[in-house]
Design an enzyme around this catalytic site. Sequence first.
Site, PDB file in Angstrom:
ATOM      1  N   HIS A 229       0.805  -1.223   0.000  1.00  0.00           N
ATOM      2  CA  HIS A 229       0.000   0.000   0.000  1.00  0.00           C
ATOM      3  C   HIS A 229       0.841   1.277   0.000  1.00  0.00           C
ATOM      4  O   HIS A 229       0.464   2.275  -0.586  1.00  0.00           O
ATOM      5  CB  HIS A 229      -0.991   0.007   1.175  1.00  0.00           C
ATOM      6  CG  HIS A 229      -0.358   0.070   2.520  1.00  0.00           C
ATOM      7  ND1 HIS A 229       0.167  -1.029   3.152  1.00  0.00           N
ATOM      8  CD2 HIS A 229      -0.173   1.115   3.375  1.00  0.00           C
ATOM      9  CE1 HIS A 229       0.634  -0.695   4.335  1.00  0.00           C
ATOM     10  NE2 HIS A 229       0.454   0.615   4.499  1.00  0.00           N
ATOM     11  N   ASP A 230       2.011   1.244   0.611  1.00  0.00           N
ATOM     12  CA  ASP A 230       2.860   2.444   0.671  1.00  0.00           C
ATOM     13  C   ASP A 230       4.133   2.294  -0.157  1.00  0.00           C
ATOM     14  O   ASP A 230       5.129   2.981   0.103  1.00  0.00           O
ATOM     15  CB  ASP A 230       3.228   2.759   2.120  1.00  0.00           C
ATOM     16  CG  ASP A 230       2.154   3.589   2.816  1.00  0.00           C
ATOM     17  OD1 ASP A 230       1.374   4.259   2.115  1.00  0.00           O
ATOM     18  OD2 ASP A 230       2.093   3.564   4.067  1.00  0.00           O
TER      19      ASP A 230
ATOM     20  N   LYS B 103       6.262   5.258  -1.448  1.00  0.00           N
ATOM     21  CA  LYS B 103       7.113   6.069  -0.572  1.00  0.00           C
ATOM     22  C   LYS B 103       8.591   5.856  -0.850  1.00  0.00           C
ATOM     23  O   LYS B 103       9.430   6.625  -0.375  1.00  0.00           O
ATOM     24  CB  LYS B 103       6.820   5.741   0.903  1.00  0.00           C
ATOM     25  CG  LYS B 103       5.502   6.311   1.407  1.00  0.00           C
ATOM     26  CD  LYS B 103       5.311   6.016   2.893  1.00  0.00           C
ATOM     27  CE  LYS B 103       4.015   6.630   3.417  1.00  0.00           C
ATOM     28  NZ  LYS B 103       3.795   6.329   4.846  1.00  0.00           N
TER      29      LYS B 103
ATOM     30  N   HIS C  78       3.049   9.704  -3.411  1.00  0.00           N
ATOM     31  CA  HIS C  78       3.444   8.288  -3.270  1.00  0.00           C
ATOM     32  C   HIS C  78       2.332   7.331  -3.702  1.00  0.00           C
ATOM     33  O   HIS C  78       2.596   6.209  -4.120  1.00  0.00           O
ATOM     34  CB  HIS C  78       3.903   7.987  -1.830  1.00  0.00           C
ATOM     35  CG  HIS C  78       2.779   7.735  -0.863  1.00  0.00           C
ATOM     36  ND1 HIS C  78       2.149   8.745  -0.179  1.00  0.00           N
ATOM     37  CD2 HIS C  78       2.184   6.584  -0.469  1.00  0.00           C
ATOM     38  CE1 HIS C  78       1.213   8.227   0.611  1.00  0.00           C
ATOM     39  NE2 HIS C  78       1.219   6.916   0.449  1.00  0.00           N
TER      40      HIS C  78
ATOM     41  N   HIS D 258      -5.863   3.764  -1.237  1.00  0.00           N
ATOM     42  CA  HIS D 258      -5.996   3.672   0.221  1.00  0.00           C
ATOM     43  C   HIS D 258      -5.945   5.026   0.940  1.00  0.00           C
ATOM     44  O   HIS D 258      -6.169   5.087   2.152  1.00  0.00           O
ATOM     45  CB  HIS D 258      -4.948   2.713   0.802  1.00  0.00           C
ATOM     46  CG  HIS D 258      -3.581   3.276   0.946  1.00  0.00           C
ATOM     47  ND1 HIS D 258      -2.766   3.544  -0.134  1.00  0.00           N
ATOM     48  CD2 HIS D 258      -2.872   3.633   2.049  1.00  0.00           C
ATOM     49  CE1 HIS D 258      -1.611   4.021   0.292  1.00  0.00           C
ATOM     50  NE2 HIS D 258      -1.648   4.086   1.612  1.00  0.00           N
ATOM     51  N   HIS D 259      -5.672   6.108   0.200  1.00  0.00           N
ATOM     52  CA  HIS D 259      -5.743   7.447   0.807  1.00  0.00           C
ATOM     53  C   HIS D 259      -6.946   8.238   0.302  1.00  0.00           C
ATOM     54  O   HIS D 259      -7.088   9.430   0.618  1.00  0.00           O
ATOM     55  CB  HIS D 259      -4.458   8.237   0.546  1.00  0.00           C
ATOM     56  CG  HIS D 259      -3.330   7.838   1.437  1.00  0.00           C
ATOM     57  ND1 HIS D 259      -3.376   7.961   2.812  1.00  0.00           N
ATOM     58  CD2 HIS D 259      -2.109   7.296   1.150  1.00  0.00           C
ATOM     59  CE1 HIS D 259      -2.241   7.523   3.338  1.00  0.00           C
ATOM     60  NE2 HIS D 259      -1.453   7.108   2.345  1.00  0.00           N
TER      61      HIS D 259
ATOM     62  N   ASP E  93      -4.821  -0.064   7.923  1.00  0.00           N
ATOM     63  CA  ASP E  93      -3.596   0.712   8.091  1.00  0.00           C
ATOM     64  C   ASP E  93      -3.743   1.736   9.212  1.00  0.00           C
ATOM     65  O   ASP E  93      -2.888   1.846  10.104  1.00  0.00           O
ATOM     66  CB  ASP E  93      -3.271   1.414   6.774  1.00  0.00           C
ATOM     67  CG  ASP E  93      -1.933   2.132   6.798  1.00  0.00           C
ATOM     68  OD1 ASP E  93      -1.019   1.669   7.530  1.00  0.00           O
ATOM     69  OD2 ASP E  93      -1.796   3.146   6.095  1.00  0.00           O
TER      70      ASP E  93
END
Length: 514
Positions: free
Chosen positions: A372-373, A376, A401, A427-428, A456
Amino acid sequence: MSDELIFADEVHPTEQAPTAVRPWKILIVDDDEEVHSITKLALRNFTFDDRPLTFLHAYSGKEGIDTLQQNPDVAVCLLDVVMETEHAGLDTANAIRSDLKNGFVRIVLRTGQPGQAPEETIIAEYDINDYKEKTELTRGKLHTLIYSCLRSYRDIIALDRSRQGLERILESSTQLQQKTYLKDFAKGILEQITAILSPEEDAFYAKNDGVAAFEHSGELKVIAGTGEFADKESENAYQIIPAECREIIDDEEPGFKSKMTSAGFICMYRSSEEHTGLLFMRELKTRNELENHLLQMFCRNALTAFENISLRTLLEESQREIVYLLGDAVEHRSKETGYHLKRVSEISFVLATKCGLSQETARSIREAAPLHDLGKIAIPDSILNKPAKLDAEEWEVMKSHSEVGYEMLHSSDKPLLKLGAEIARDHHERWDGTGYPAGKKGDEIGIAGRITAIADVFDALCSRRVYKSPWDMKRVEEYFQLQRGLHFDPDLVDLLFEHLDEFIEIQQNYPDPE
């Protein structure tokens, strides 16, 4: 000419010794008691394939139908034509084939009045196997007739059992192909073996105590077990299998091998030095060549499929490990170490299951959530690990990201990475449409992204970070209730707290090191 049956002198009958061998069933349908007695006398010591005869008696066409209905495995029916009516035997023959759907029993019509039922007409119009006048059935001819009928019946039954066996192999193979996970597949093989062979009482019986094992890089491990071996998973199969069966395991030649021993049946398929599939069934026995052939055929095909699924499982495990390593690398860059990714994955899996997604979809979300990240990785350390609040320009860089992670993953043709791309992108996003990168709203946001977002944030709030202490559960719940329908999918928030004990258990099972 008299209808009386005349036989050569014979020794007085003696009682037949009891035998464990299943006898051939002969049904006599005749309204004359004397015909029953004489037929039994003429065939009293008759055997075929080392199996004796047993006689069933009916004195009318209706009784004959009832007897066959209760005994569908009758091999030969000696059927009188004239009984309660002049054509009772003909009606009975027709009912056996049409109403009872019994095409196996050999029907022999017997008549003492041949003029009433001409042979040419009867043979042409009725599905019978022979037509005899009672006067021509001397002892010798009766023996010849029964030999011929039983030989025909035996061969027809053998063909039908072969057909049934092949159908069971096809059915079992179809059921096995629905099991995509190695343990389920291995257990399915063991369960299907006893279903492959004929279930009839004279076929074979076997306790379902079995082992399925797979060797990779020199280690032969039990993948699944049944019966007494049910708790042997992950143990060394070589130590479990009886010594008399280990000869096959020691044989390093590639190919399929099998052996029937006093301890049971073992078979192995070795495709290379590193890949070997093995099946062992304790006390498994086959009764004849047909059953042995079906067993060999099924096991050979099952072990080939077993290897393919084993190799695919290894590939999938390698893929999952790479996913975790990628996610973990990002976590280390952002100084978030520990079991955060593992907890997010497990929380996402349980939440996906609770909201009604299939097990396969839920597992896919669990495996893709660590990505998910991933984006980054492109964020500079000065922004990623800045202790102070980010300014507007830095925040725009940080928000990028999501799109970076999506761009890194979405071009892959691997379903796991494609799903990871969707999660990284979504997811954001926020339920009310104020999130980023696209400002999606409500159901426009993919379910995997909505689930991972809750997992998360929930784990982040419950865990220690360099910039904060873990929140207590009351504060976490207050935050989620405040953001219900704003940041988060309201239905998923409700599920989170309806099953809160399960999510707390995940937190406890994977604690971060002190």
